[in-house]
Design a protein around this motif. Sequence first.
Motif, PDB file in Angstrom:
ATOM      1  N   ALA A 390      45.943  40.115   6.088  1.00 36.21           N
ATOM      2  CA  ALA A 390      46.479  39.920   4.897  1.00 36.21           C
ATOM      3  C   ALA A 390      46.409  41.482   4.221  1.00 36.21           C
ATOM      4  O   ALA A 390      47.313  41.715   3.567  1.00 36.21           O
ATOM      5  CB  ALA A 390      45.768  38.984   4.210  1.00 36.21           C
ATOM      6  N   GLY A 391      45.306  42.333   4.524  1.00 36.56           N
ATOM      7  CA  GLY A 391      45.179  43.629   3.639  1.00 36.56           C
ATOM      8  C   GLY A 391      45.943  44.477   4.546  1.00 36.56           C
ATOM      9  O   GLY A 391      46.436  45.591   3.561  1.00 36.56           O
ATOM     10  N   PHE A 392      46.252  44.566   5.656  1.00 38.03           N
ATOM     11  CA  PHE A 392      46.966  45.733   6.423  1.00 38.03           C
ATOM     12  C   PHE A 392      48.360  45.987   5.638  1.00 38.03           C
ATOM     13  O   PHE A 392      48.614  47.134   5.105  1.00 38.03           O
ATOM     14  CB  PHE A 392      47.001  45.398   7.904  1.00 38.03           C
ATOM     15  CG  PHE A 392      47.652  46.527   8.566  1.00 38.03           C
ATOM     16  CD1 PHE A 392      47.029  47.475   8.956  1.00 38.03           C
ATOM     17  CD2 PHE A 392      49.123  46.667   8.847  1.00 38.03           C
ATOM     18  CE1 PHE A 392      47.559  48.574   9.803  1.00 38.03           C
ATOM     19  CE2 PHE A 392      49.806  47.666   9.294  1.00 38.03           C
ATOM     20  CZ  PHE A 392      48.731  48.644  10.027  1.00 38.03           C
ATOM     21  N   PRO A 393      49.209  44.845   5.505  1.00 34.52           N
ATOM     22  CA  PRO A 393      50.292  45.375   5.065  1.00 34.52           C
ATOM     23  C   PRO A 393      50.478  45.762   3.591  1.00 34.52           C
ATOM     24  O   PRO A 393      51.224  46.560   2.994  1.00 34.52           O
ATOM     25  CB  PRO A 393      51.383  43.846   4.936  1.00 34.52           C
ATOM     26  CG  PRO A 393      50.209  42.933   5.095  1.00 34.52           C
ATOM     27  CD  PRO A 393      49.131  43.483   5.830  1.00 34.52           C
ATOM     28  N   PHE A 394      49.441  45.376   2.655  1.00 29.71           N
ATOM     29  CA  PHE A 394      49.458  45.922   1.314  1.00 29.71           C
ATOM     30  C   PHE A 394      49.057  47.398   1.432  1.00 29.71           C
ATOM     31  O   PHE A 394      49.603  48.129   0.740  1.00 29.71           O
ATOM     32  CB  PHE A 394      48.395  45.177   0.598  1.00 29.71           C
ATOM     33  CG  PHE A 394      49.055  43.684   0.161  1.00 29.71           C
ATOM     34  CD1 PHE A 394      49.188  43.365  -1.158  1.00 29.71           C
ATOM     35  CD2 PHE A 394      48.660  42.444   1.089  1.00 29.71           C
ATOM     36  CE1 PHE A 394      49.382  42.203  -1.552  1.00 29.71           C
ATOM     37  CE2 PHE A 394      49.059  41.327   0.550  1.00 29.71           C
ATOM     38  CZ  PHE A 394      49.497  41.170  -0.764  1.00 29.71           C
ATOM     39  N   ALA A 395      47.944  47.697   2.005  1.00 35.99           N
ATOM     40  CA  ALA A 395      47.678  49.183   2.066  1.00 35.99           C
ATOM     41  C   ALA A 395      48.720  50.131   2.873  1.00 35.99           C
ATOM     42  O   ALA A 395      48.883  51.201   2.417  1.00 35.99           O
ATOM     43  CB  ALA A 395      46.001  49.231   2.650  1.00 35.99           C
ATOM     44  N   PHE A 396      49.090  49.725   3.999  1.00 34.30           N
ATOM     45  CA  PHE A 396      49.956  50.279   4.905  1.00 34.30           C
ATOM     46  C   PHE A 396      51.265  50.784   4.033  1.00 34.30           C
ATOM     47  O   PHE A 396      51.999  51.741   3.962  1.00 34.30           O
ATOM     48  CB  PHE A 396      50.307  49.561   5.825  1.00 34.30           C
ATOM     49  CG  PHE A 396      50.936  50.315   7.140  1.00 34.30           C
ATOM     50  CD1 PHE A 396      50.493  51.353   8.118  1.00 34.30           C
ATOM     51  CD2 PHE A 396      52.410  50.277   7.169  1.00 34.30           C
ATOM     52  CE1 PHE A 396      51.079  51.992   9.119  1.00 34.30           C
ATOM     53  CE2 PHE A 396      53.090  50.898   8.087  1.00 34.30           C
ATOM     54  CZ  PHE A 396      52.662  51.841   9.027  1.00 34.30           C
ATOM     55  N   THR A 397      51.992  49.774   3.572  1.00 35.71           N
ATOM     56  CA  THR A 397      53.036  49.909   2.730  1.00 35.71           C
ATOM     57  C   THR A 397      52.872  50.834   1.703  1.00 35.71           C
ATOM     58  O   THR A 397      53.972  51.681   1.501  1.00 35.71           O
ATOM     59  CB  THR A 397      53.840  48.552   2.408  1.00 35.71           C
ATOM     60  OG1 THR A 397      53.752  47.787   3.441  1.00 35.71           O
ATOM     61  CG2 THR A 397      54.987  48.514   1.563  1.00 35.71           C
ATOM     62  N   ALA A 398      51.973  50.557   0.774  1.00 37.65           N
ATOM     63  CA  ALA A 398      51.727  51.288  -0.292  1.00 37.65           C
ATOM     64  C   ALA A 398      51.429  52.646   0.093  1.00 37.65           C
ATOM     65  O   ALA A 398      52.112  53.738  -0.560  1.00 37.65           O
ATOM     66  CB  ALA A 398      50.726  50.793  -1.129  1.00 37.65           C
ATOM     67  N   ALA A 399      50.851  52.948   1.130  1.00 36.90           N
ATOM     68  CA  ALA A 399      50.629  54.344   1.483  1.00 36.90           C
ATOM     69  C   ALA A 399      51.721  55.138   2.067  1.00 36.90           C
ATOM     70  O   ALA A 399      52.032  56.297   1.642  1.00 36.90           O
ATOM     71  CB  ALA A 399      49.350  54.366   2.781  1.00 36.90           C
ATOM     72  N   ASN A 400      52.649  54.343   2.780  1.00 34.70           N
ATOM     73  CA  ASN A 400      54.051  55.027   3.000  1.00 34.70           C
ATOM     74  C   ASN A 400      54.868  55.373   1.978  1.00 34.70           C
ATOM     75  O   ASN A 400      55.428  56.491   1.841  1.00 34.70           O
ATOM     76  CB  ASN A 400      54.594  53.904   4.084  1.00 34.70           C
ATOM     77  CG  ASN A 400      54.033  53.954   5.316  1.00 34.70           C
ATOM     78  OD1 ASN A 400      53.377  55.000   5.940  1.00 34.70           O
ATOM     79  ND2 ASN A 400      54.373  52.869   6.197  1.00 34.70           N
TER      80      ASN A 400
END
Length: 506
Positions: A390-400
């Motif tokens: 659940a956490g990965f797509p939030f942080a990953f997408t926002a960082a990109n």
Amino acid sequence: MAIADDVPGDGTSTKVGTEDATPSWGFKAWAMLVVVCGAFSLDALDNIMVGIAVPQIKADLGMTTASAQWVVSAYVLGFGGFLLLGGRMSDLLGRRRVFLAGLAILAAGSLLGGVSTDGFLVIVSRFVMGLGAAMTAPSALSIIISAFPEGPQRNRALGIYTACGAFGYSTGVIVGGLLTELSWRWTFMLPVPVAIAALVGGVLLIPRDPARGTGKRSYDVAGAVTVTAAMLLLVYVIVEAPTAGWLSGRTLGGAAVAVLLLAAFAVIESRSAEPLLRLGLLRNKGLVGASLIAAAILGTYMSYQFIGGLYLQTYRGWSPLEMALAFLPIGLLIMFFAPRAGKLLGRIGIPWMIFGGMLAYTIAFFLFLRVGDTSSYWAVVLPSMILIGAGFPFAFTAANVQATSGVAESEQGLAAGILQTGYQVGAAVVLAVVTAQMATGGSTDEEAITLSGYHSGVWVIIVVAGVSALLTVVAAIAARRGGTGTGTSREPAAAETAPKQPVTES
């Protein structure tokens, strides 16, 4: 406004849509996105499959634990060492051209690994594959950034980009487990036709690069040589430090040479008429901050996967397929949340998205500390998997999104390369520290690592994730007080001088 039905192939760089709240794309736009995201899926698919196969490769080829680690580390070395060069090549030589060349190299390296009968050749093949990925990763991301305008369109595209990577992870754990049961060689052979299919699709669907001027253009060869040598040496020193010793002469000497090479690179860039890396780009706080977060995102995840894989396969005696099924919830959850993450960016802001992801990471790793000799998967391991997924797509997408916001069109490839370097160097650094922390009595052999050794490694991951979460919540509060809500920092010199791209309307 209406959305363009296709992506032009006449050499122009045209946006596929406008910043509508509910974007809609034509067939060619979707097809191009699928091809480009397919390369990201291939990277994820390959990494997870080979990661599962490492214990079998080690046993079949009679490799030591230290040499088997290089099956993973060689890929990181090639990827992290050439990323900045690959990113700048996509800007100078053309994103489509570099993307296609990277896929060809990736396929060749994977084929070499599949037919190798020597551990050294397998390691070499992984380095070649990393080199190919260093070309496809920044060029793929910059193709997306150039095709989709900043805002809802780009956020949605990057969410799909993340989901495609998750597809590679989620299918990779199952396919990798099944193939490893047959032979680890199939984990190398399967990506070959996938890469070839993506290569053919790229030739047919990705618009040709804009025609470049006929005048003679100089290239920063000295800068390319020094930064590539510095990154290769830096990553090598990091992955070898647990074996050589963090304070050994080899480690300290190699680190010193890497720093000197980076200093020489900075001097060269400051004096070059057409630098490989315009140093002013590093004043973009959004890009630098996103790259540091990227290091924490992938560094902690790869280390968790490393520890979890050893714990389940070596300590608990699970089969490769059983371990693959154990990690499957992460990929499935990323696939579910990633396409929806883009919509949340405009509502809650980039810093809060990153904070939410890193907080979920931190809690997940804390929960994993409960593992023991007979721990239940459902009660102890699965909750960590759910939070990570659940956490990965939030942080990953926002960082990109943060890394590429406000960057000039001509430097999107380089910005993507800097971001991807953060991911890969972070993976190398955190994994190296975790490996050293796990060792018992100076041994790096997993059979000698006790349960307390696994716990010690997890504590390192917790610290990295926790500090990252703390720093991002500070950034989120500062962004809210400043009234931006996004946390991005735009560099006027780069962004405001960017050439405007035409928008095709239908």
